[in-house]
Design a protein around this motif. Structure first.
Motif, mmCIF file in Angstrom:
data_model
loop_
_atom_site.group_PDB
_atom_site.id
_atom_site.type_symbol
_atom_site.label_atom_id
_atom_site.label_comp_id
_atom_site.label_asym_id
_atom_site.label_seq_id
_atom_site.Cartn_x
_atom_site.Cartn_y
_atom_site.Cartn_z
ATOM 1 N N GLY A 100 0.847 -1.190 0.000
ATOM 2 C CA GLY A 100 0.000 0.000 0.000
ATOM 3 C C GLY A 100 0.882 1.239 0.000
ATOM 4 O O GLY A 100 2.106 1.148 0.166
ATOM 5 N N ASN A 101 0.263 2.386 -0.172
ATOM 6 C CA ASN A 101 1.050 3.622 -0.218
ATOM 7 C C ASN A 101 1.822 3.854 1.084
ATOM 8 O O ASN A 101 2.876 4.481 1.092
ATOM 9 C CB ASN A 101 0.157 4.828 -0.534
ATOM 10 N N HIS A 102 1.327 3.309 2.185
ATOM 11 C CA HIS A 102 1.998 3.452 3.472
ATOM 12 C C HIS A 102 3.282 2.629 3.570
ATOM 13 O O HIS A 102 4.036 2.771 4.524
ATOM 14 C CB HIS A 102 1.040 3.050 4.603
ATOM 15 N N ASP A 103 3.528 1.745 2.597
ATOM 16 C CA ASP A 103 4.739 0.921 2.608
ATOM 17 C C ASP A 103 5.937 1.635 1.988
ATOM 18 O O ASP A 103 7.035 1.088 1.964
ATOM 19 C CB ASP A 103 4.494 -0.398 1.872
ATOM 20 N N PHE A 104 5.740 2.835 1.498
ATOM 21 C CA PHE A 104 6.831 3.619 0.916
ATOM 22 C C PHE A 104 7.367 4.610 1.942
ATOM 23 O O PHE A 104 6.608 5.211 2.702
ATOM 24 C CB PHE A 104 6.344 4.397 -0.317
ATOM 25 N N THR A 105 8.681 4.800 1.934
ATOM 26 C CA THR A 105 9.296 5.807 2.801
ATOM 27 C C THR A 105 9.168 7.172 2.140
ATOM 28 O O THR A 105 8.736 7.289 0.990
ATOM 29 C CB THR A 105 10.789 5.502 3.013
ATOM 30 N N LYS A 106 9.569 8.186 2.845
ATOM 31 C CA LYS A 106 9.540 9.545 2.277
ATOM 32 C C LYS A 106 10.461 9.659 1.063
ATOM 33 O O LYS A 106 10.299 10.540 0.237
ATOM 34 C CB LYS A 106 9.921 10.572 3.332
ATOM 35 N N LYS A 125 11.694 -0.695 -0.004
ATOM 36 C CA LYS A 125 12.666 -1.722 0.344
ATOM 37 C C LYS A 125 12.228 -2.585 1.521
ATOM 38 O O LYS A 125 12.367 -3.799 1.491
ATOM 39 C CB LYS A 125 14.022 -1.075 0.641
ATOM 40 N N HIS A 126 11.682 -1.985 2.565
ATOM 41 C CA HIS A 126 11.298 -2.766 3.752
ATOM 42 C C HIS A 126 10.196 -3.771 3.416
ATOM 43 O O HIS A 126 10.243 -4.921 3.842
ATOM 44 C CB HIS A 126 10.861 -1.850 4.893
ATOM 45 N N TYR A 127 9.212 -3.342 2.645
ATOM 46 C CA TYR A 127 8.154 -4.265 2.216
ATOM 47 C C TYR A 127 8.758 -5.383 1.375
ATOM 48 O O TYR A 127 8.471 -6.564 1.596
ATOM 49 C CB TYR A 127 7.072 -3.520 1.416
ATOM 50 N N ASP A 128 9.576 -5.016 0.403
ATOM 51 C CA ASP A 128 10.181 -6.018 -0.488
ATOM 52 C C ASP A 128 11.046 -7.012 0.279
ATOM 53 O O ASP A 128 11.082 -8.201 -0.057
ATOM 54 C CB ASP A 128 11.003 -5.331 -1.587
#
Length: 79
Positions: free
Chosen positions: A10-16, A21-24
């Motif tokens: 989801g969009n919340h899985d992206f950093t600023k 990377k963390h999701y992947d």
């Protein structure tokens, strides 16, 4: 967990910095995929556009995956 876990980003899985990377790292190969559970067919789709949460443009790769995968699904099973 000692049970299968299926995730979609989801969009919340992206950093600023627009990194996922963390999701992947936690959920490798869980962007566009499908699986069958108890006779049900599930399509898991990456519909993110980085941190955007509205007016999102879905990546062409997701649409290509859907088109390719739908042809393989059993039309007699629920999806």
């Amino acid at each position: 967990l000692k049970i299968p876990v299926h995730c979609v980003p989801g969009n919340h899985d992206f950093t600023k910095q627009d990194s996922r990377k963390h999701y992947d790292d936690l959920f490798p190969n869980q962007l566009n995929y499908h699986f069958v559970l108890s006779g049900w067919q599930f399509l898991c789709l990456d519909t993110t556009e980085k941190q955007k949460y509205e007016n999102v443009v879905i990546d062409k790769g997701t649409f290509d995956f859907v088109e390719k995968t739908l042809a393989k699904l059993d039309k007699k099973k629920p999806t």
